[in-house]
Write a protein that holds these residues in place. Structure first.
Motif, PDB file in Angstrom:
ATOM      1  N   ALA A 126      41.301 -54.654  11.170  1.00  7.24           N
ATOM      2  CA  ALA A 126      41.392 -53.873   9.936  1.00  7.24           C
ATOM      3  C   ALA A 126      42.510 -52.845  10.041  1.00  7.24           C
ATOM      4  O   ALA A 126      43.280 -52.639   9.100  1.00  7.24           O
ATOM      5  CB  ALA A 126      40.058 -53.185   9.660  1.00  7.24           C
ATOM      6  N   LEU A 127      42.623 -52.207  11.217  1.00  7.79           N
ATOM      7  CA  LEU A 127      43.664 -51.190  11.367  1.00  7.79           C
ATOM      8  C   LEU A 127      45.053 -51.825  11.461  1.00  7.79           C
ATOM      9  O   LEU A 127      46.035 -51.246  10.982  1.00  7.79           O
ATOM     10  CB  LEU A 127      43.364 -50.327  12.582  1.00  7.79           C
ATOM     11  N   ILE A 128      45.122 -53.004  12.081  1.00  3.93           N
ATOM     12  CA  ILE A 128      46.421 -53.688  12.133  1.00  3.93           C
ATOM     13  C   ILE A 128      46.886 -54.025  10.716  1.00  3.93           C
ATOM     14  O   ILE A 128      48.055 -53.850  10.371  1.00  3.93           O
ATOM     15  CB  ILE A 128      46.331 -54.951  13.016  1.00  3.93           C
ATOM     16  N   LEU A 130      46.138 -52.391   8.093  1.00  4.90           N
ATOM     17  CA  LEU A 130      46.522 -51.122   7.466  1.00  4.90           C
ATOM     18  C   LEU A 130      47.959 -50.760   7.859  1.00  4.90           C
ATOM     19  O   LEU A 130      48.772 -50.355   7.018  1.00  4.90           O
ATOM     20  CB  LEU A 130      45.548 -50.034   7.935  1.00  4.90           C
ATOM     21  N   ALA A 131      48.264 -50.922   9.145  1.00  2.30           N
ATOM     22  CA  ALA A 131      49.623 -50.634   9.615  1.00  2.30           C
ATOM     23  C   ALA A 131      50.630 -51.585   8.961  1.00  2.30           C
ATOM     24  O   ALA A 131      51.725 -51.175   8.575  1.00  2.30           O
ATOM     25  CB  ALA A 131      49.682 -50.768  11.141  1.00  2.30           C
TER      26      ALA A 131
ATOM     27  N   PHE B  35      37.303 -44.521  10.630  1.00  2.45           N
ATOM     28  CA  PHE B  35      38.428 -44.695   9.713  1.00  2.45           C
ATOM     29  C   PHE B  35      38.742 -43.433   8.919  1.00  2.45           C
ATOM     30  O   PHE B  35      39.746 -43.374   8.225  1.00  2.45           O
ATOM     31  CB  PHE B  35      38.165 -45.866   8.753  1.00  2.45           C
ATOM     32  N   VAL B 223      47.002 -44.376  10.957  1.00  4.34           N
ATOM     33  CA  VAL B 223      47.670 -45.570  11.490  1.00  4.34           C
ATOM     34  C   VAL B 223      48.332 -45.266  12.835  1.00  4.34           C
ATOM     35  O   VAL B 223      48.171 -46.001  13.807  1.00  4.34           O
ATOM     36  CB  VAL B 223      48.701 -46.099  10.471  1.00  4.34           C
ATOM     37  N   PHE B 226      45.795 -44.730  15.583  1.00  7.52           N
ATOM     38  CA  PHE B 226      45.227 -46.011  16.012  1.00  7.52           C
ATOM     39  C   PHE B 226      46.206 -46.746  16.914  1.00  7.52           C
ATOM     40  O   PHE B 226      45.842 -47.291  17.952  1.00  7.52           O
ATOM     41  CB  PHE B 226      44.874 -46.887  14.809  1.00  7.52           C
ATOM     42  N   GLU B 227      47.485 -46.756  16.501  1.00  9.93           N
ATOM     43  CA  GLU B 227      48.476 -47.473  17.310  1.00  9.93           C
ATOM     44  C   GLU B 227      48.528 -46.897  18.723  1.00  9.93           C
ATOM     45  O   GLU B 227      48.579 -47.644  19.703  1.00  9.93           O
ATOM     46  CB  GLU B 227      49.857 -47.414  16.637  1.00  9.93           C
ATOM     47  N   PHE B 268      55.143 -50.533  14.451  1.00  9.56           N
ATOM     48  CA  PHE B 268      54.298 -51.713  14.217  1.00  9.56           C
ATOM     49  C   PHE B 268      54.770 -52.886  15.067  1.00  9.56           C
ATOM     50  O   PHE B 268      53.954 -53.592  15.682  1.00  9.56           O
ATOM     51  CB  PHE B 268      54.335 -52.087  12.731  1.00  9.56           C
ATOM     52  N   LEU B 271      53.645 -52.308  18.511  1.00  8.42           N
ATOM     53  CA  LEU B 271      52.193 -52.561  18.627  1.00  8.42           C
ATOM     54  C   LEU B 271      51.919 -54.057  18.736  1.00  8.42           C
ATOM     55  O   LEU B 271      51.188 -54.506  19.624  1.00  8.42           O
ATOM     56  CB  LEU B 271      51.482 -51.991  17.396  1.00  8.42           C
TER      57      LEU B 271
END
Lengths: 611, 291
Positions: A126-128, A130-131, B35, B223, B226-227, B268, B271
């Protein structure tokens, strides 16, 4: 509800399937809508609903059925829309190849974000997403030479068919026809093995892998199909709006589709339709309360997760079931063929031998298995016993590939399986059950057992999607086989029941049936007798003996020593990760070292075995 | 290439690491990845920015914001997490419920504070005025932020060695087993939400002098945090620090070599590349007993 007939009775008169009535109604409604709509605006709105419905169905496939919540379907819609729009306006392509390109590129984007999601859990994904949505949003502005930045792509023409541009009504019909096609395709996929595979992916990956399902392939399939459907919707989005700008595809757009799916009923066939319609029935939400929209989305989502996790569709269904039950219905009659007592010749299997040499497994500082060497003869029933924490379950987990050994070798017959993925080992013919049954609670017992044959199913994806004769035949055959195995383990009267509603002891039996469905040559049973009553244990013993009678090698981890003494000729005792003793039950249970390690001081024969 | 990106990348990366640590504080005992964490950071920034604007000293604003946001975090556990985890601890329904909570915070903050970013000056004696050192442009606040982040993360790792910290690790490993040893996981979850949210508020205040306090802060830090957590290995705070710095540098590099629009794309891409090679991140736990 109609009464169900026994299969052995005279063939009933072929009645019209209610599905066809629903389909005919939908087609009529779609044909009549442009006339009924009275005016361009409503027709426009209707087309928009039809486009959003496509996205919602794609998202439901991925997030609802396969359980991978996506927060980037707005961005995927943008990819489809932009590719189509740019190809048509700046490069003079006709709509059809442009839409195909949009679909293909969106599917490729779906595959890209799926790559890291293979070995990580749903929230990670889900977070991927979002990114990813963040990146797409940035690129729509950054690549101004291509996307015209904030100005957007303007003057997107209508699709043309044999020289004339489609009218708004024709566009509506086209999108609605695609909706119906997409709905039927998803319905077929879910009815077939993909529905079972997705449910396993969502609720119980361990069970899926132990049943030989490759998670990688299945996840990739869900991502790519979902993205392709969304890309197709994007193509129509572009031609319908004629102008697209980055503002059409903010993060809110992705949230909007998620709300639609959760509201309608996530993982429910009719959910996306109900959710999409519900949104357009309350159009005020889209205009006057604009600035509070996110708050409303948030409150709606939270309330749904708390009080109606299956959305409106689930709530309707629950209400309907309550209504029907109070009217007094009977449980469907047991299918007679399922309790056929004899065994087919082709159920015979060549048992697999297991040889384990010098196996070591460490978890941090704990050595769970310490140079375990062990041989299990083909076709034997072999028990592994030992006190809690002695490494029994770890040993099973190594044989079926959940854990990788730190040292040592495991051979199944002649095949070295160290380092192989669980699903591949399962496909060699290794079935297993779990200490706590891992069934898919929402699926019927039959569907759960059918999951065991997933890897053996031969109908191609396209055949399943179209429910071609081969897929239908295979489905019927496997369902019959699953009912047969349920009968074999003694659950012939529970075939249609959701697995989650079976009592614990029956869930264990259903797991055995699922493992048998995969035609195992080696069956690993992890504490099958835990929590069973004495009479149930007797029946379990008889069942294991008849499974062994098929030729299958059975390895059983069990605390219930009476059962072990009853059905096994070989016992291995583990203690703190080491083999303490092995041999026949008689000799092993009298071994003083075993007695003191396992039970304290009394000999096993006198000890009361705790249930 | 412009060497100025090193301090600015490390400073931004420190903030990402702090957000990641906030995630970890919550994730370790609850197995919930919040979240709404980005919006808790943002809320902390807004509250403390208003408090400082009202004349409160920095430290007082920090404590007030941490306490208030801590309560918002507790409320999140009460409304959006505990009831859902209680229904089924294996389900991922909390993804959507914590996301819903974040939408609510985001929208309400937007209505209370409006869209304009608020400038916050760093505390005395630091400043965001840049100076040159060895040919590199930086500011005293940037340097202080990098150093403070490193120190805080080392301090938190020390905490996990204490009795309370070991309880957290025990619950992370096996909730039911911890219960048998007299640790109450629900109580621990409440504390984690309070402390994790408080930590988020502090992160928000620390971010304000360089990034401004605005509603934009929430989604972007969610984001980026999280990364950092994913690249460093979920639950690993030192990993998060290294990962935050790597991401901060990659972002600054992408922004300076290509154009600022590529900042999100460069992190991204990093990641994706790292997760493809190391699905559990650079410093993640290799595997756990799962069956």
């Amino acid at each position: 509800m109609s009464e169900s007939r026994s299969r052995s009775g005279p063939a009933p008169v072929r009645r019209l399937n209610p599905r066809w009535l629903v389909l005919a109604g939908a087609v009529l409604l779609v044909l009549a809508f442009p006339t009924l709509a009275h005016g361009d605006y409503r027709l426009y709105l209707g087309t928009q609903v039809a486009i959003y419905l496509l996205v919602a169905m794609g998202l439901n496939l991925l997030s609802g059925y396969a359980g991978q919540p996506s927060l980037c379907h707005g961005a995927l819609l943008a990819v489809g829309a932009y590719v189509t729009a740019i190809a048509m306006t700046d490069h003079g392509w006709s709509f059809w190849p442009a839409a195909a390109a949009g679909m293909a590129l969106t599917a490729a984007a779906g595959a890209l974000i799926a790559l890291p999601a293979f070995r990580v859990s749903a929230w990670y994904f889900a977070l991927i997403t979002l990114a990813f949505a963040d990146v797409v949003g940035g690129m729509l502005v950054e690549w101004g030479g291509l996307t015209h930045s904030f100005a957007g792509v303007v003057g997107i023409p209508m699709p043309e068919l044999s020289g004339h541009a489609l009218s708004p009504a024709e566009l509506f019909w086209l999108v609605a026809a695609l909706d119906i096609a997409c709905f039927l395709m998803i319905a077929n996929l879910i009815r077939g093995r993909f529905g079972r595979g997705f449910a396993a992916l969502r609720d119980n990956e361990a069970a899926a892998r132990a049943s030989g399902i490759s998670m990688i392939g299945l996840k990739m399939f869900a991502f790519v199909v979902s993205a392709a459907i969304t890309g197709l919707a994007g193509a129509f989005y572009a031609v319908q709006k004629t102008v697209i700008t980055p503002d059409d595809f903010t993060p809110d757009t992705s949230i909007f589709f998620l709300v639609v799916v959760v509201l309608g009923g996530s993982g429910r066939l009719w959910g996306p339709l109900i959710g999409t319609l519900a949104f357009f029935v309350v159009p005020e939400l889209l205009t006057s309360l604009q600035s509070w929209r996110l708050l409303i989305y948030g409150v709606v989502l939270l309330a749904l997760m708390l009080f109606a996790p299956h959305g409106l569709e689930g709530a309707f269904r629950a209400g309907w079931r309550r209504l029907v039950r109070s009217g007094g219905t009977t449980r469907p009659a047991a299918v007679t063929e399922a309790v056929r007592p004899t065994l087919d010749d082709d159920d015979q299997a060549a048992g697999m031998a297991v040889s384990i040499a010098g196996l070591v497994k460490r978890f941090g500082g704990v050595t769970a298995l310490d140079h375990v060497t062990l041989r299990i003869e083909a076709g034997s029933v072999h028990a592994i016993v030992g006190p809690n924490g002695s490494g029994k379950t770890t040993l099973l987990n190594m044989i079926c590939g959940f854990f990788r050994p730190d040292e040592g070798a495991i051979r199944l017959d002649q095949t070295d399986i160290v380092g192989r993925a669980t699903a591949r080992i399962a496909r060699l013919g290794v079935g297993r059950t779990f200490q706590t049954p891992k069934l898919l609670a929402d699926l019927s017992a039959t569907a759960n057992v059918m999951l065991g044959a997933y890897a053996a199913e031969r109908a191609s994806t396209v055949e399943v999607a179209l429910w071609a004769p081969r897929a239908a035949r295979e489905h019927a055959l496997l369902a019959a086989k699953a009912r047969y195995f349920l009968g074999f383990v003694g659950l012939g009267d529970r075939v249609g029941e959701p697995a989650g509603e079976l009592p614990h002891s029956q869930q264990r039996l259903a797991e055995i049936a699922r493992a048998l469905m995969g035609r195992p040559r080696l069956l690993l049973l992890d504490e099958p007798a835990a929590g069973l009553s004495l009479s149930e244990i007797d029946r379990l013993g008889a069942l294991i003996r008849s499974i062994a009678g098929l030729g299958v090698t059975v390895v059983i981890v069990e605390h219930h020593l009476d059962l072990v003494a009853d059905i096994c000729r070989h016992v291995t005792v583990l203690d703190r990760g080491r083999v303490l003793a092995e041999g026949t039950p008689d000799s092993v249970f009298r071994d003083p070292a075993v007695v003191s390690a396992y039970m304290g001081v009394r000999p096993v024969a006198e000890a009361q075995v705790p249930a | 290439m412009d060497l100025d990106i090193i301090p600015s990348g490390l400073a931004a990366g420190s903030l990402y690491a702090l957000v990641a640590v906030g995630f970890n504080i919550l994730y370790r005992p609850t197995n919930v990845f919040n979240f709404a964490q980005g919006d808790l950071v943002m809320l902390g920034a807004m509250i403390s920015a208003s408090a400082i604007a009202a004349g409160l000293p920095w430290l007082a604003a920090l404590l007030a914001a941490a306490a208030l946001v801590g309560v918002i975090g507790l409320a999140e556990n009460f409304l959006a997490v505990a009831p859902i985890v209680r229904r089924s601890s294996a389900s991922h329904a909390w993804i959507i419920s914590t996301l819903a909570y974040s939408l609510i915070i985001d929208n309400l903050v937007g209505h209370v504070w409006g869209p304009d970013p608020i400038r916050v000056d760093p505390p005395w004696p630091f400043s965001v005025t840049s100076f040159m050192i060895g040919g590199v442009r930086t500011s005293s606040y940037q340097l202080a932020l990098i150093a403070l982040t490193g120190l805080m993360i080392l301090g938190i790792e020390q905490f996990y060695r204490t009795r309370a910290g070991r309880a957290v690790r025990a619950v992370a490993e096996d909730r039911d087993a911890a219960l048998l040893r007299g640790i109450d996981p629900d109580r621990l979850s409440r504390w984690s939400f309070f402390l994790g949210a408080g930590f988020a508020a502090m992160t928000g205040l620390l971010a304000s002098p360089t990034m401004y306090a605005s509603t934009q802060l929430g989604p972007s830090l969610l984001v980026k945090g999280f990364e950092a957590a994913a690249v460093g290995g979920i639950g690993n705070n030192r990993g998060a620090l290294v990962a935050g710095w790597i991401l901060g540098l990659a972002e600054a590099l992408g922004g300076s070599v290509l154009s600022p629009g590529y900042q999100a794309a460069s992190t991204f891409a990093l990641l994706l590349a790292i997760l493809l090679i190391q699905p559990r991140g650079l410093f993640g736990q290799p595997e756990a007993r799962s069956v």
